[in-house]
Scaffold this motif. Structure first.
Motif, PDB file in Angstrom:
ATOM      1  N   PRO A  62      -5.138  34.024 -39.921  1.00 30.07           N
ATOM      2  CA  PRO A  62      -6.260  34.373 -39.587  1.00 30.07           C
ATOM      3  C   PRO A  62      -6.855  35.842 -40.091  1.00 30.07           C
ATOM      4  N   VAL A  63      -6.051  36.979 -40.172  1.00 31.46           N
ATOM      5  CA  VAL A  63      -6.189  38.125 -40.401  1.00 31.46           C
ATOM      6  C   VAL A  63      -6.445  38.395 -42.031  1.00 31.46           C
ATOM      7  N   VAL A  64      -5.240  37.559 -43.008  1.00 34.27           N
ATOM      8  CA  VAL A  64      -5.513  38.184 -44.601  1.00 34.27           C
ATOM      9  C   VAL A  64      -6.635  36.952 -44.391  1.00 34.27           C
ATOM     10  N   THR A  65      -6.981  35.922 -43.681  1.00 31.90           N
ATOM     11  CA  THR A  65      -8.311  35.632 -44.387  1.00 31.90           C
ATOM     12  C   THR A  65      -8.942  35.544 -43.943  1.00 31.90           C
ATOM     13  N   PHE A  66      -9.531  36.453 -42.863  1.00 35.05           N
ATOM     14  CA  PHE A  66     -10.402  36.437 -43.130  1.00 35.05           C
ATOM     15  C   PHE A  66     -11.185  37.789 -44.180  1.00 35.05           C
ATOM     16  N   LEU A  67      -9.982  39.257 -44.313  1.00 37.76           N
ATOM     17  CA  LEU A  67     -10.143  39.980 -44.873  1.00 37.76           C
ATOM     18  C   LEU A  67      -9.886  39.815 -46.590  1.00 37.76           C
ATOM     19  N   SER A  68      -9.610  38.381 -47.096  1.00 36.64           N
ATOM     20  CA  SER A  68     -10.554  37.833 -48.197  1.00 36.64           C
ATOM     21  C   SER A  68     -11.309  37.433 -48.186  1.00 36.64           C
ATOM     22  N   VAL A  69     -11.410  37.089 -47.238  1.00 41.20           N
ATOM     23  CA  VAL A  69     -13.713  36.499 -47.449  1.00 41.20           C
ATOM     24  C   VAL A  69     -14.241  37.607 -47.178  1.00 41.20           C
ATOM     25  N   LEU A  70     -14.305  38.783 -46.432  1.00 38.27           N
ATOM     26  CA  LEU A  70     -14.263  39.618 -46.562  1.00 38.27           C
ATOM     27  C   LEU A  70     -15.186  40.740 -47.985  1.00 38.27           C
ATOM     28  N   PHE A  71     -13.334  40.829 -48.739  1.00 38.40           N
ATOM     29  CA  PHE A  71     -13.464  41.757 -49.796  1.00 38.40           C
ATOM     30  C   PHE A  71     -14.491  40.643 -50.453  1.00 38.40           C
ATOM     31  N   GLY A  72     -14.749  39.457 -50.693  1.00 38.84           N
ATOM     32  CA  GLY A  72     -14.758  38.299 -51.557  1.00 38.84           C
ATOM     33  C   GLY A  72     -16.685  38.808 -51.545  1.00 38.84           C
ATOM     34  N   CYS A  73     -16.824  38.679 -50.641  1.00 46.11           N
ATOM     35  CA  CYS A  73     -18.432  39.016 -50.028  1.00 46.11           C
ATOM     36  C   CYS A  73     -18.880  39.767 -50.132  1.00 46.11           C
ATOM     37  N   MET A  74     -18.017  41.560 -50.292  1.00 46.48           N
ATOM     38  CA  MET A  74     -18.219  42.630 -50.657  1.00 46.48           C
ATOM     39  C   MET A  74     -18.403  42.646 -51.813  1.00 46.48           C
ATOM     40  N   ALA A  75     -17.699  42.210 -52.488  1.00 47.36           N
ATOM     41  CA  ALA A  75     -18.071  42.039 -54.025  1.00 47.36           C
ATOM     42  C   ALA A  75     -18.874  40.897 -54.640  1.00 47.36           C
ATOM     43  N   TYR A  76     -19.697  39.486 -53.973  1.00 47.31           N
ATOM     44  CA  TYR A  76     -20.645  39.593 -53.905  1.00 47.31           C
ATOM     45  C   TYR A  76     -22.367  40.649 -53.742  1.00 47.31           C
ATOM     46  N   GLN A  77     -21.914  40.734 -52.580  1.00 46.97           N
ATOM     47  CA  GLN A  77     -23.028  41.557 -52.674  1.00 46.97           C
ATOM     48  C   GLN A  77     -23.329  42.450 -53.332  1.00 46.97           C
ATOM     49  N   PRO A 310      -7.847  30.876 -54.592  1.00 46.09           N
ATOM     50  CA  PRO A 310      -5.892  30.219 -54.209  1.00 46.09           C
ATOM     51  C   PRO A 310      -6.079  29.812 -53.017  1.00 46.09           C
ATOM     52  N   PHE A 311      -5.437  31.050 -52.235  1.00 51.20           N
ATOM     53  CA  PHE A 311      -4.917  31.521 -51.246  1.00 51.20           C
ATOM     54  C   PHE A 311      -6.160  30.248 -49.483  1.00 51.20           C
ATOM     55  N   ILE A 312      -7.065  30.461 -50.032  1.00 52.25           N
ATOM     56  CA  ILE A 312      -8.205  30.000 -49.448  1.00 52.25           C
ATOM     57  C   ILE A 312      -7.836  28.186 -49.522  1.00 52.25           C
ATOM     58  N   ALA A 313      -7.991  27.801 -50.763  1.00 53.35           N
ATOM     59  CA  ALA A 313      -7.737  26.359 -50.621  1.00 53.35           C
ATOM     60  C   ALA A 313      -6.647  25.721 -50.247  1.00 53.35           C
ATOM     61  N   LEU A 314      -5.802  26.530 -50.941  1.00 53.45           N
ATOM     62  CA  LEU A 314      -4.428  26.192 -50.581  1.00 53.45           C
ATOM     63  C   LEU A 314      -4.369  26.111 -49.016  1.00 53.45           C
ATOM     64  N   VAL A 315      -4.869  26.640 -47.894  1.00 49.64           N
ATOM     65  CA  VAL A 315      -4.931  27.058 -46.529  1.00 49.64           C
ATOM     66  C   VAL A 315      -5.250  25.396 -46.556  1.00 49.64           C
ATOM     67  N   VAL A 316      -6.542  24.924 -46.385  1.00 49.16           N
ATOM     68  CA  VAL A 316      -7.636  23.701 -46.638  1.00 49.16           C
ATOM     69  C   VAL A 316      -6.425  22.459 -47.476  1.00 49.16           C
ATOM     70  N   PHE A 317      -5.449  22.895 -48.125  1.00 50.21           N
ATOM     71  CA  PHE A 317      -4.607  21.915 -48.540  1.00 50.21           C
ATOM     72  C   PHE A 317      -3.884  20.996 -47.834  1.00 50.21           C
ATOM     73  N   VAL A 318      -2.828  22.308 -47.135  1.00 54.07           N
ATOM     74  CA  VAL A 318      -2.567  21.954 -45.946  1.00 54.07           C
ATOM     75  C   VAL A 318      -2.649  21.461 -44.608  1.00 54.07           C
ATOM     76  N   LEU A 319      -4.514  22.104 -44.301  1.00 52.37           N
ATOM     77  CA  LEU A 319      -4.512  20.803 -42.849  1.00 52.37           C
ATOM     78  C   LEU A 319      -5.149  19.358 -43.487  1.00 52.37           C
ATOM     79  N   ALA A 320      -5.441  19.697 -44.335  1.00 54.30           N
ATOM     80  CA  ALA A 320      -5.872  18.548 -44.753  1.00 54.30           C
ATOM     81  C   ALA A 320      -4.477  17.145 -44.409  1.00 54.30           C
ATOM     82  N   ASN A 321      -3.846  17.580 -44.941  1.00 51.21           N
ATOM     83  CA  ASN A 321      -2.346  17.231 -45.073  1.00 51.21           C
ATOM     84  C   ASN A 321      -1.284  17.083 -44.124  1.00 51.21           C
ATOM     85  N   ARG A 322      -2.372  17.864 -42.578  1.00 45.94           N
ATOM     86  CA  ARG A 322      -1.006  17.275 -41.379  1.00 45.94           C
ATOM     87  C   ARG A 322      -1.916  16.965 -40.533  1.00 45.94           C
ATOM     88  N   ARG A 323      -0.675  15.918 -40.065  1.00 43.75           N
ATOM     89  CA  ARG A 323      -1.472  14.270 -39.336  1.00 43.75           C
ATOM     90  C   ARG A 323      -1.636  14.569 -37.741  1.00 43.75           C
TER      91      ARG A 323
END
Length: 358
Positions: A62-77, A310-323
Motif C-alpha cells: 500500500p505504501v509503495v503504491t501510494f507513493l507511485s500514485v503521489l509522484f505521478g500526480c505531482m508530475a501531472y499537476q 506497469p507496477f499498478i497494472a501488475l497489481v490489478v492483474f494479480v488481483l483479477a486472477n485471485r479466486r
C-alpha cells in the motif's frame, strides 16, 4: 481529455504523421482491459482497489503504491497548470505569474468540496474542443493533407506519453465510481464507450498535428487549426485547453488524496487528506513557475506516468486472477492472454527506455 492528451498526440502527429495511430488503438485497448479488471474487482468484491490492498497487501505494497500514485500526480499537476496557462495565452496576454491565481482557484474549489458542478461545466467545454478536433481531422483527411509516415520508427517518449495519457494510473483508484452499484454488462458498455470516444479524439488530434510544420507551443497547434477551420479554431482551442487544464488540475490532487485515504486509511475530512492534495498542488505549481518549456513538461509528465503504470497494472492483474477474491469472476484465459501480452510489452519497453537513458 486533458492538456497532456492534446500535447502528446499533436507531437506524435508532427513527428511521424499517422504512423502512431496503431499506438493510439493499442493504448485504448489496453486501457479498457485494465480498467475493466479494476471495475470488475470493485463490483465483485464490493471494495475499492485501495481497500483491498490495505487489507491484504501487507505493510509495504500500500505504501509503495501510494507513493507511485503521489509522484505521478505531482508530475501531472505541473502539466495541468501549464496546459491551462497555454490555453489562456491563446486568448489573452498571460505570463507565468497567472499560475498563482489559477492555483488559488483550485485550492478554493478543493477546500469547498464543490468540484462536481465546476467539473460538469468544464466537461462541456472540453467536449467542444474534442468535437473541434474531429471536424478538423475529417477536413484534413478528406483533403489528403495527412502526412505519411516518415519511417522514423517509434520514439519511446511518444510511446509512453500516449500510454500514460490513455491509462492514467490514478484512475485505478477512482474506479469505485465505475463499479459501485453497477452491473458488469453496464460497466463494460460504459468503459467501451469512454475509451472508444477517447481513442477517436486522440487520433483526431494526431491527424491535425500531422499538418503542423512544428509543435513547440500550443500556438503552433492553434495556427494549424486556424488554417483548417478559420479564425475561431485558435479561440476554441484556447478555451478548451484552459478548461481541460483547470479541471485536471483539480482532479490530480484530489485523486492522490483519495488514493492515500484508501491505501493508508486516513480520514477524508482531516488535515492529512487536505495535506496530500495541497502538496501535489504546490509541487506542481513550483515546477510550473520555473518557466520551463510547456510542451516539454507536459510530455515528460505523460512519460513518467507511463513508466509508473506497469507496477499498478501488475497489481490489478494479480488481483483479477485471485479466486478467493473474485470467485467465478476471475479473468478468463483470453483476458489473461491479452492483459499479459500488454504487461510484457510495457515492461519490455520500460526496461529498454530506462537502459537507453543509462
Amino acid at each position: 481529455m486533458g492538456p497532456g492528451t492534446v500535447a502528446t498526440a499533436a507531437r506524435a502527429g508532427v513527428l511521424n504523421g499517422y504512423g502512431y495511430l496503431p499506438v493510439v488503438v493499442i493504448a485504448a485497448a489496453a486501457g479498457y482491459v485494465f480498467m475493466e479488471m479494476t471495475a470488475r474487482i470493485t463490483i465483485v468484491s464490493e471494495q475499492t482497489l485501495g481497500q483491498i490492498l490495505r487489507s491484504g497487501g501487507g505493510s509495504l505494497v500500500p505504501v509503495v503504491t501510494f507513493l507511485s500514485v503521489l509522484f505521478g500526480c505531482m508530475a501531472y499537476q505541473a502539466g495541468n497548470l501549464l496546459g491551462a496557462l497555454g490555453g489562456l495565452r491563446l486568448l489573452l496576454p498571460a505570463d507565468q505569474w497567472w499560475l498563482i491565481p489559477l492555483a488559488g482557484a483550485v485550492v478554493a474549489l478543493l477546500w469547498s468540496g464543490s468540484t462536481a458542478r465546476v467539473g460538469r461545466v468544464m466537461t462541456y467545454v472540453v467536449s467542444g474542443m474534442g468535437l473541434l478536433f474531429l471536424v478538423a481531422a475529417v477536413r484534413v483527411a478528406l483533403g489528403g493533407g495527412v502526412r505519411s509516415t516518415t519511417g522514423a520508427g517509434v520514439d519511446p517518449t511518444v510511446l509512453f506519453g500516449l500510454i500514460g495519457t490513455t491509462i492514467v494510473p490514478y484512475n485505478f483508484f477512482l474506479a469505485a465510481g465505475l463499479g459501485s452499484g453497477s452491473k458488469l454488462e453496464d460497466m463494460r458498455r460504459g468503459l467501451g464507450l469512454s475509451f472508444g470516444i477517447g481513442m477517436v479524439i486522440t487520433a483526431a488530434i494526431l491527424i491535425v498535428g500531422s499538418v503542423a510544420p512544428v509543435f513547440v507551443s500550443f500556438a503552433d497547434l492553434g495556427d494549424a487549426l486556424e488554417n483548417i477551420l478559420g479564425g475561431y479554431g485558435k479561440l476554441a482551442l484556447g478555451a478548451g485547453l484552459f478548461a481541460a487544464g483547470f479541471s485536471s488540475a483539480a482532479t490530480a490532487p484530489l485523486a492522490a488524496a483519495v488514493a492515500g485515504r484508501e491505501l493508508l486509511g486516513f480520514d477524508s475530512g482531516g488535515w492529512v487528506f487536505r495535506g496530500v492534495w495541497l502538496s501535489v498542488l504546490l509541487t506542481g505549481l513550483g515546477v510550473a513557475l520555473l518557466q520551463l518549456d510547456i510542451i516539454g513538461v507536459i510530455v515528460i509528465a505523460q512519460v513518467i506516468n507511463g513508466l509508473l503504470l506497469p507496477f499498478i497494472a501488475l497489481v490489478v492483474f494479480v488481483l483479477a486472477n485471485r479466486r478467493s477474491l473474485m470467485g467465478e469472476r476471475v479473468n478468463r484465459w483470453w483476458q489473461n492472454l491479452l492483459s499479459g501480452a500488454v504487461l510484457l510489452f510495457i515492461f519490455y519497453k520500460a526496461g529498454e527506455f530506462l537502459l537507453g537513458l543509462l
